[in-house]
Design a protein around this motif. Structure first.
Motif, PDB file in Angstrom:
ATOM      1  N   ILE A 187       0.937  -1.121   0.013  1.00 34.03           N
ATOM      2  CA  ILE A 187      -0.046   0.008   0.133  1.00 34.03           C
ATOM      3  C   ILE A 187       0.824   1.024   0.024  1.00 34.03           C
ATOM      4  O   ILE A 187       2.005   1.418   1.029  1.00 34.03           O
ATOM      5  CB  ILE A 187      -1.053   0.095   1.180  1.00 34.03           C
ATOM      6  N   ILE A 206      -9.751  -3.234   0.714  1.00 33.59           N
ATOM      7  CA  ILE A 206      -8.281  -3.276   1.507  1.00 33.59           C
ATOM      8  C   ILE A 206      -8.538  -4.582   2.265  1.00 33.59           C
ATOM      9  O   ILE A 206      -7.157  -5.210   2.317  1.00 33.59           O
ATOM     10  CB  ILE A 206      -8.508  -2.156   2.425  1.00 33.59           C
ATOM     11  N   ALA A 215      -1.276  -0.990  -4.279  1.00 34.56           N
ATOM     12  CA  ALA A 215      -2.548  -0.206  -4.331  1.00 34.56           C
ATOM     13  C   ALA A 215      -2.139   1.119  -3.687  1.00 34.56           C
ATOM     14  O   ALA A 215      -1.020   1.380  -2.885  1.00 34.56           O
ATOM     15  CB  ALA A 215      -3.448  -0.859  -2.957  1.00 34.56           C
ATOM     16  N   ILE A 262      -8.079   5.567   3.871  1.00 38.10           N
ATOM     17  CA  ILE A 262      -7.941   4.424   4.613  1.00 38.10           C
ATOM     18  C   ILE A 262      -8.176   4.092   6.073  1.00 38.10           C
ATOM     19  O   ILE A 262      -8.740   3.318   6.535  1.00 38.10           O
ATOM     20  CB  ILE A 262      -6.482   3.762   4.025  1.00 38.10           C
ATOM     21  N   ILE A 309       4.031  -1.402   3.668  1.00 39.25           N
ATOM     22  CA  ILE A 309       3.383   0.079   3.715  1.00 39.25           C
ATOM     23  C   ILE A 309       4.711   0.886   3.229  1.00 39.25           C
ATOM     24  O   ILE A 309       5.768   0.834   3.748  1.00 39.25           O
ATOM     25  CB  ILE A 309       2.943   0.574   4.952  1.00 39.25           C
TER      26      ILE A 309
END
Length: 450
Positions: free
Chosen positions: A22, A100, A117, A124, A139
């Motif tokens: 992400i 998600i 993503a 989010i 992340i």
């Protein structure tokens, strides 16, 4: 345009422990662009699924059968998705119900497929009704372009190499040129569209129009909430230039409106922070490692995500920013402090706080925690500098900690026993390169003895 985060994306691609990725960040910082470039150059094919206003994705994640989801995407977009050859990219992922949580199952059931993503920090975090795939995703955070990325975008590749390498002698010889480039960066900032417009046109008015459009986008995001919250978000946002213009830049609620209380505006401030539009720098009571142990939640400063947007919100005229030294001397150094924090944030994982004493005027602009040490930092906008507070802090107040100060100013590099001065345009080079040689070069920060 080249972005420093690209190397991190390549490292993610090649990692054996890779999970779905992400990429988080505020609007307009270039998330979609860089992931598309990554997909085009590093994979045989890129499959792009934009979840914003896309009826197809509204029921795509009705269950978490990954084989079914992939087949549906292949049929809808007439593509073939193959592990190790395809990059599957879900853009604005927060817009698709259950998208998600599905990343957990991509991780468990099809780990070999490269899935990325992009989404807003705020979007989010607000999907409270959905379970977040804790431990099942990687992340990365993306920020506006920093100064070295700005140099690359303007075709100043050799200048970039000098700055990023921490070559202080060469920077000294190029001081005038680097000062001019820094002046431009203060005005343009690091929002990619503004930088691209400046690189192509060198037209201040066109850059300002782009910045206005970005602000309008943010204002529209504010408007998605209740009237009371919208009003308070805008009040906080619009008060930032005045807050930073104060000698003491601690955030004062009374500066928003007379009689304002923290309870009225805490939610608005948190919304702006969650959206990535502001950075909160908290006060600490002692310069000891780790700084978070000494954090004071009741006292903080607020900075904007981008100095170019700060210049616009401050209604600073382009000619005042681009000509002469007004950008460095006016507004009580607010642009400079904002710039310093932007540079730190873009480098990543460098916690920053500030220090002040209630019973005196002693204040240190930033306390930075890096490679196991605490560095008191003073940020000066000019060449004519004095470091009385920094020297008192290091040599008297906390002498038992054996700290060494860092001053960032428009003066060239200089190393003293108690303090090191670096030019403002060399911040990234310092933290990337010079910090690695504290004990072997001319920069000899002793370990903190705490």
């Amino acid at each position: 345009m080249e972005r420093n985060i690209y190397k991190q994306l390549v490292a993610w691609k090649n990692s054996e422990d890779r999970k779905p990725l992400i990429l988080l960040g505020a609007r307009q910082v270039g998330k979609t662009y860089i992931l598309k470039e990554f997909g085009k150059h590093e994979f045989q094919n890129l499959v792009y699924v934009n979840c914003h206003n896309n009826p197809f994705v509204q029921s795509l994640f009705s269950d978490f059968d990954i084989s079914r989801i992939i087949y549906a995407i292949e049929v809808n977009y007439e593509v073939k998705i193959e592990p190790n050859k395809t990059l599957l990219f879900f853009d604005e992922i927060q817009e698709a119900p259950n998208a998600i949580p599905s990343l957990k199952y991509f991780c468990e059931d099809m780990r070999q497929l490269h899935v990325v993503a992009a989404g807003s920090l705020l979007g989010i975090s607000l999907r409270e009704e959905e379970s977040y795939p804790v431990g099942k995703v990687n992340i990365l955070k993306m920020y506006p372009m920093n100064f070295t990325e700005f140099l690359l975008a303007l075709g100043r590749t050799q200048l970039y190499e000098v700055v990023i390498s921490g070559d202080w002698e060469m920077m000294r010889s190029l001081h005038g040129l680097l000062t001019e480039m820094l002046r431009q960066y203060y005005f343009v900032g690091g929002m990619p569209e503004a930088v691209s417009t400046w690189a192509m046109t060198s037209d201040p008015q066109k850059v300002r129009q782009v910045q206005h459009d970005i602000l309008d986008t943010y204002y529209r995001d504010f408007g998605k909430h209740s009237n009371t919250l919208v009003h308070r978000i805008r009040q906080v946002w619009d008060s930032i230039p005045a807050q930073l213009a104060k000698e003491n830049k601690k955030f004062i609620f009374g500066a928003i409106k007379k009689g304002a209380r923290a309870a009225e505006f805490e939610q608005a401030i948190q919304w702006l922070a969650d959206a990535g539009l502001i950075y909160k720098v908290y006060r600490v009571s002692a310069p000891k490692y780790p700084l978070k142990f000494y954090k004071d939640d009741s006292a903080f400063k607020i900075y904007m995500l981008d100095c170019g947007l700060l210049a616009l919100l401050s209604e600073s005229r382009p000619q005042d920013m681009l000509l002469g030294d007004n950008a460095f001397t006016e507004f009580k150094g607010a642009y400079t402090e904002n710039f310093f924090l932007q540079e730190l944030t873009s480098i990543g994982n460098i916690p920053a706080y500030y220090y002040s004493k209630d019973n005196s005027r002693l204040e240190i602009d930033f306390l930075v925690q890096h490679v196991g040490r605490v560095i008191p930092c003073e940020v000066k906008a000019e060449e004519n500098v004095k470091s009385k507070s920094l020297r008192t802090f290091v040599a008297d107040e906390w002498q038992d900690l054996h700290l060494k100060g860092l001053r960032c100013s428009m003066k060239p590099f200089a190393d003293q026993d108690w303090m090191c001065n670096i030019p403002l345009y060399g911040i990234e080079g310092f933290f990337h390169e010079a910090m690695h040689v504290f004990s072997i070069g001319s920069i000899s920060f002793p370990p903190n003895q705490q």
